[in-house]
Design an enzyme around this catalytic site. Structure first.
Site, PDB file in Angstrom:
ATOM      1  N   LYS A  85      -8.324  -4.967   5.804  1.00 44.02           N
ATOM      2  CA  LYS A  85      -9.020  -4.909   4.089  1.00 44.02           C
ATOM      3  C   LYS A  85     -10.288  -5.377   6.126  1.00 44.02           C
ATOM      4  CE  LYS A  85      -6.942  -3.633   1.026  1.00 44.02           C
ATOM      5  NZ  LYS A  85      -6.507  -2.796   0.440  1.00 44.02           N
TER       6      LYS A  85
ATOM      7  N   SER B 144      -9.018   2.671   0.094  1.00 41.95           N
ATOM      8  CA  SER B 144      -9.348   1.459   0.030  1.00 41.95           C
ATOM      9  C   SER B 144     -10.422   0.736   0.947  1.00 41.95           C
ATOM     10  CB  SER B 144      -8.036   0.655   0.080  1.00 41.95           C
ATOM     11  OG  SER B 144      -7.789   0.351   1.221  1.00 41.95           O
TER      12      SER B 144
END
Length: 257
Positions: free
Chosen positions: A146, A75
């Site tokens: 993230k 990701s």
């Protein structure tokens, strides 16, 4: 006769005495060295105590200063790859500073990205937590890494006429995006509540992030208090030593930019 007897006694005693002393001294010295050497070697108990102390020190360091974090998914490519171990700076936000746009953070997604986990065996949880803290085991299923796109008070919109994300009316330059990915295929328009973050992965087509939780309680926002730390360095593999995590993504407007 007496002289010969005396010489005879000397002849028998002198060599014996002369040869006996070196042998006796050598043997005593050897025994002394061996004894000192054996005493200098750590016992298995000492080795166990040393191992426990080292582990305790590493756990304290991991809990309060720097924690290694294993990257389990794609990701965050190309910034972070599967198998990378990033060093998470836990002091980055400890003294009043706040996450800024463009920074890569590790956070506990409980209550925002995942539901409250079911109760687990405390011993198994302790072992897994220790392995994760030392960077030798898989991270907790509730921990995520993230990039911060919006902070409290920001208006984040996707997308403008050129397909770019806008924050407070200004387009975001995102050089860290995975080649071929668009900023987002999911349109959204949100205002980030104070005390929370809007976060996204760099590999947008492979990342489950704030966009995927828009319709859920919390709207995909991550409370700042859930941030574990800032991912500042890549510590493993050796070929990527010294490679810092690029922060990029400067934006205009309010909040922490």
């Amino acid at each position: 006769m007496d002289t010969e007897a005396e010489l005879t006694r000397r002849g028998h005693s002198s060599p014996g005495t002369g040869e006996g002393r070196p042998r006796s001294a050598f043997r005593g010295s050897a025994r002394g060295l061996a004894g000192r050497g054996l005493r200098a070697l750590p016992t298995w108990r000492g080795a166990v105590v040393l191992g426990v102390l080292c582990t305790a020190f590493l756990l304290l360091l991991s809990n309060f200063v720097v924690q290694p974090f294993l990257i389990p998914s794609r990701s965050m490519e190309p910034t972070l790859r599967v198998g990378d171990r990033v060093l998470v700076n836990k002091l980055a936000y400890r003294f009043g500073d706040q996450p800024r746009r463009g920074e890569v953070v590790v956070f506990d997604g409980t209550g925002s990205f995942v539901r409250e986990p079911a109760a687990v065996d405390p011993v198994a949880g302790l072992v897994r937590g220790a392995a994760s803290a030392l960077g030798i085991g898989e991270p907790s299923e509730t921990d995520f890494v993230k990039r911060v796109i919006g902070v409290g008070g920001d208006a984040v919109v996707c997308c403008d006429a050129e397909g770019r994300i806008e924050v407070n009316g200004a387009p975001v330059d995102e050089p860290y995006l995975y080649p071929g990915d668009t900023p987002s295929k999911v349109p959204f328009r949100i205002v980030v509540p104070l005390g929370t973050l809007w976060v996204m992965g760099d590999h947008r087509s492979q990342s489950r992030d704030s966009r995927d939780h828009l319709g859920e309680p919390g709207g995909g926002m991550v409370p700042v208090e859930k941030v574990i730390g800032r991912a500042d360095w890549i510590g493993w593999p050796v070929s990527r030593w010294g490679a810092t995590v690029p922060r990029g993504g400067g934006t205009a407007g309010g909040g922490h930019g």
